[in-house]
Scaffold this motif. Structure first.
Motif, PDB file in Angstrom:
ATOM      1  N   TYR A 173     -35.597  18.841 -62.223  1.00 42.09           N
ATOM      2  CA  TYR A 173     -36.075  19.295 -63.169  1.00 42.09           C
ATOM      3  C   TYR A 173     -36.475  18.548 -64.442  1.00 42.09           C
ATOM      4  CZ  TYR A 173     -34.934  23.163 -60.324  1.00 42.09           C
ATOM      5  OH  TYR A 173     -34.983  24.122 -59.204  1.00 42.09           O
ATOM      6  N   GLU A 174     -35.560  17.316 -64.789  1.00 39.56           N
ATOM      7  CA  GLU A 174     -35.773  16.731 -66.022  1.00 39.56           C
ATOM      8  C   GLU A 174     -36.404  15.150 -65.656  1.00 39.56           C
ATOM      9  OE1 GLU A 174     -34.897  17.858 -69.198  1.00 39.56           O
ATOM     10  OE2 GLU A 174     -34.095  19.674 -68.153  1.00 39.56           O
ATOM     11  N   ILE A 175     -36.596  14.893 -64.581  1.00 39.67           N
ATOM     12  CA  ILE A 175     -37.145  13.687 -64.437  1.00 39.67           C
ATOM     13  C   ILE A 175     -38.314  13.805 -63.491  1.00 39.67           C
ATOM     14  CG2 ILE A 175     -37.106  11.292 -63.722  1.00 39.67           C
ATOM     15  CD1 ILE A 175     -34.304  11.396 -64.650  1.00 39.67           C
ATOM     16  N   TYR A 176     -37.991  14.227 -62.232  1.00 44.15           N
ATOM     17  CA  TYR A 176     -38.943  14.122 -61.106  1.00 44.15           C
ATOM     18  C   TYR A 176     -40.267  14.961 -61.669  1.00 44.15           C
ATOM     19  CZ  TYR A 176     -41.035  15.038 -56.713  1.00 44.15           C
ATOM     20  OH  TYR A 176     -42.145  14.981 -55.540  1.00 44.15           O
ATOM     21  N   GLN A 177     -40.107  16.171 -61.921  1.00 47.32           N
ATOM     22  CA  GLN A 177     -41.229  16.970 -61.874  1.00 47.32           C
ATOM     23  C   GLN A 177     -42.084  16.700 -63.415  1.00 47.32           C
ATOM     24  OE1 GLN A 177     -40.088  21.430 -62.091  1.00 47.32           O
ATOM     25  NE2 GLN A 177     -39.187  21.199 -60.108  1.00 47.32           N
ATOM     26  N   PRO A 178     -41.476  16.200 -64.523  1.00 43.92           N
ATOM     27  CA  PRO A 178     -42.261  15.871 -65.645  1.00 43.92           C
ATOM     28  C   PRO A 178     -42.966  14.634 -65.284  1.00 43.92           C
ATOM     29  CG  PRO A 178     -40.106  16.531 -66.299  1.00 43.92           C
ATOM     30  CD  PRO A 178     -40.079  16.518 -64.980  1.00 43.92           C
ATOM     31  N   PHE A 179     -42.410  13.585 -64.418  1.00 44.84           N
ATOM     32  CA  PHE A 179     -42.922  12.484 -64.079  1.00 44.84           C
ATOM     33  C   PHE A 179     -44.266  12.806 -63.408  1.00 44.84           C
ATOM     34  CE2 PHE A 179     -43.698   8.235 -62.046  1.00 44.84           C
ATOM     35  CZ  PHE A 179     -43.388   7.506 -62.797  1.00 44.84           C
ATOM     36  N   CYS A 180     -43.989  13.501 -62.259  1.00 46.75           N
ATOM     37  CA  CYS A 180     -45.150  13.920 -61.412  1.00 46.75           C
ATOM     38  C   CYS A 180     -46.169  14.255 -62.098  1.00 46.75           C
ATOM     39  CB  CYS A 180     -44.543  14.809 -60.288  1.00 46.75           C
ATOM     40  SG  CYS A 180     -43.784  14.164 -59.048  1.00 46.75           S
ATOM     41  N   LYS A 181     -45.850  15.311 -63.258  1.00 45.64           N
ATOM     42  CA  LYS A 181     -47.068  16.014 -64.011  1.00 45.64           C
ATOM     43  C   LYS A 181     -47.901  15.055 -64.711  1.00 45.64           C
ATOM     44  CE  LYS A 181     -47.643  19.353 -67.675  1.00 45.64           C
ATOM     45  NZ  LYS A 181     -46.985  20.270 -68.799  1.00 45.64           N
ATOM     46  N   LYS A 182     -47.058  13.845 -65.312  1.00 44.04           N
ATOM     47  CA  LYS A 182     -47.877  12.798 -66.286  1.00 44.04           C
ATOM     48  C   LYS A 182     -48.572  12.120 -65.112  1.00 44.04           C
ATOM     49  CE  LYS A 182     -46.715   9.418 -69.803  1.00 44.04           C
ATOM     50  NZ  LYS A 182     -45.519   8.797 -70.573  1.00 44.04           N
ATOM     51  N   LEU A 183     -48.173  11.711 -64.338  1.00 43.19           N
ATOM     52  CA  LEU A 183     -48.855  11.044 -63.212  1.00 43.19           C
ATOM     53  C   LEU A 183     -50.006  11.775 -62.640  1.00 43.19           C
ATOM     54  CD1 LEU A 183     -48.999   8.133 -61.458  1.00 43.19           C
ATOM     55  CD2 LEU A 183     -47.518   9.201 -59.842  1.00 43.19           C
ATOM     56  N   ASN A 184     -49.918  12.829 -62.375  1.00 43.85           N
ATOM     57  CA  ASN A 184     -51.263  13.654 -62.191  1.00 43.85           C
ATOM     58  C   ASN A 184     -52.243  13.651 -63.104  1.00 43.85           C
ATOM     59  OD1 ASN A 184     -49.992  13.983 -59.524  1.00 43.85           O
ATOM     60  ND2 ASN A 184     -48.935  15.870 -60.084  1.00 43.85           N
ATOM     61  N   GLU A 185     -51.632  13.784 -64.360  1.00 47.63           N
ATOM     62  CA  GLU A 185     -52.505  14.008 -65.397  1.00 47.63           C
ATOM     63  C   GLU A 185     -53.582  12.896 -65.474  1.00 47.63           C
ATOM     64  OE1 GLU A 185     -50.272  15.098 -68.679  1.00 47.63           O
ATOM     65  OE2 GLU A 185     -50.104  17.448 -68.199  1.00 47.63           O
ATOM     66  N   TYR A 186     -52.821  11.647 -65.207  1.00 46.36           N
ATOM     67  CA  TYR A 186     -53.413  10.522 -65.643  1.00 46.36           C
ATOM     68  C   TYR A 186     -54.463  10.108 -64.452  1.00 46.36           C
ATOM     69  CZ  TYR A 186     -54.272   5.383 -65.731  1.00 46.36           C
ATOM     70  OH  TYR A 186     -54.968   4.165 -65.617  1.00 46.36           O
ATOM     71  N   GLN A 187     -54.009  10.594 -63.330  1.00 50.11           N
ATOM     72  CA  GLN A 187     -54.845  10.370 -62.189  1.00 50.11           C
ATOM     73  C   GLN A 187     -55.941  11.449 -61.874  1.00 50.11           C
ATOM     74  OE1 GLN A 187     -54.839   8.037 -59.706  1.00 50.11           O
ATOM     75  NE2 GLN A 187     -53.157   6.779 -60.741  1.00 50.11           N
ATOM     76  N   GLN A 188     -55.864  12.566 -62.771  1.00 48.66           N
ATOM     77  CA  GLN A 188     -56.747  13.695 -62.515  1.00 48.66           C
ATOM     78  C   GLN A 188     -56.688  14.283 -61.224  1.00 48.66           C
ATOM     79  OE1 GLN A 188     -60.244  12.106 -64.578  1.00 48.66           O
ATOM     80  NE2 GLN A 188     -59.560  13.073 -66.647  1.00 48.66           N
ATOM     81  N   LYS A 189     -55.670  14.106 -60.585  1.00 48.87           N
ATOM     82  CA  LYS A 189     -55.756  14.877 -59.244  1.00 48.87           C
ATOM     83  C   LYS A 189     -53.989  14.714 -58.899  1.00 48.87           C
ATOM     84  CE  LYS A 189     -56.447  10.352 -56.812  1.00 48.87           C
ATOM     85  NZ  LYS A 189     -57.274   9.808 -55.792  1.00 48.87           N
ATOM     86  N   THR A 190     -53.674  15.613 -57.890  1.00 54.80           N
ATOM     87  CA  THR A 190     -52.336  15.765 -57.462  1.00 54.80           C
ATOM     88  C   THR A 190     -52.019  14.531 -56.633  1.00 54.80           C
ATOM     89  OG1 THR A 190     -52.325  17.892 -57.555  1.00 54.80           O
ATOM     90  CG2 THR A 190     -50.655  17.070 -56.156  1.00 54.80           C
TER      91      THR A 190
END
Length: 222
Positions: A173-190
């Protein structure tokens, strides 16, 4: 508490502090992500058709793995049967140990780093990537010897600890999900990545932040 004295930086408390107290430039890993899912997909197609990893697959897989490495690849022996058996066990979800890691390493350029990457591409849920930056940051040493980076026991201990840490709810909850969100926002895709991959990327990025992009971890070679 999930700890190992060999890796003082690799605790859930330290990981939480590192993640929340630092800004990470995910563009640093952009070029890796371009090829990453193609590599995963190669072995996923084999698994989805319930096929075995064959000798040709092994040869192709270890050679594209070395596209991520600074060294030229060469097979160190001609015993493919046992390594193929091991890789097919890994594809089916088996947890292998030092004996099997050494057998793969002895074929794959005598490199546990290359071995770890191929294992991850075959089974990213259970096998983590290990390299000199991960080793340096996890151990807390300013420099690491090649003999430490290429140490099968080091890798085995890192892998066991990484599995435990990446399965903790706080990590989720504190690392994995926020990191994935940041990565997805940068890539503009999941971009689907496993918890073990996120943990490795966090250590990789923290090492770059501390030592710089061009500061090689294995400054001294034994």
């Amino acid at each position: 508490m999930n700890t190992d004295s060999l890796f003082p930086n690799l605790t859930i408390v330290n990981l939480l502090n590192d993640f929340h107290q630092n800004e990470f430039d995910v563009s640093t890993i952009d070029s890796y992500m371009v090829s990453y899912h193609a590599f995963l997909n190669y072995f996923k197609i084999i698994a989805d058709r319930k096929g075995e990893i064959r000798k040709d697959d092994l040869i192709i897989g270890i050679n594209f793995t070395y596209g991520w490495m600074p060294t030229i690849f060469s097979f160190k022996n001609d015993d493919f049967d046992y390594p193929l058996h091991i890789l097919n066990q890994v594809q089916q979800g088996a947890i292998i140990g030092i004996k099997e890691f050494n057998a793969l390493k002895s074929l794959f350029n005598n490199s546990i780093v290359g071995t770890s990457k191929l294992l991850h591409f075959i089974n990213p849920e259970q096998y983590a990537i290990w390299d000199s930056r991960v080793c340096r940051f996890a151990t807390g040493r300013n420099n690491v010897y090649q003999s430490q980076v290429n140490n099968t026991e080091y890798f085995n201990r890192y892998l066991n600890l990484s599995r435990l840490l990446s399965s903790e709810p706080l990590f989720e909850y504190e690392i994995y999900q926020p990191f994935c969100k940041k990565l997805n926002e940068y890539q503009q895709k999941t971009i689907p990545v496993t918890p073990l991959r996120v943990l490795e990327l966090l250590l990789f990025l923290m090492d770059i932040k501390k030592y710089g992009r061009n500061n090689k971890a294995t400054a001294v070679v034994e």
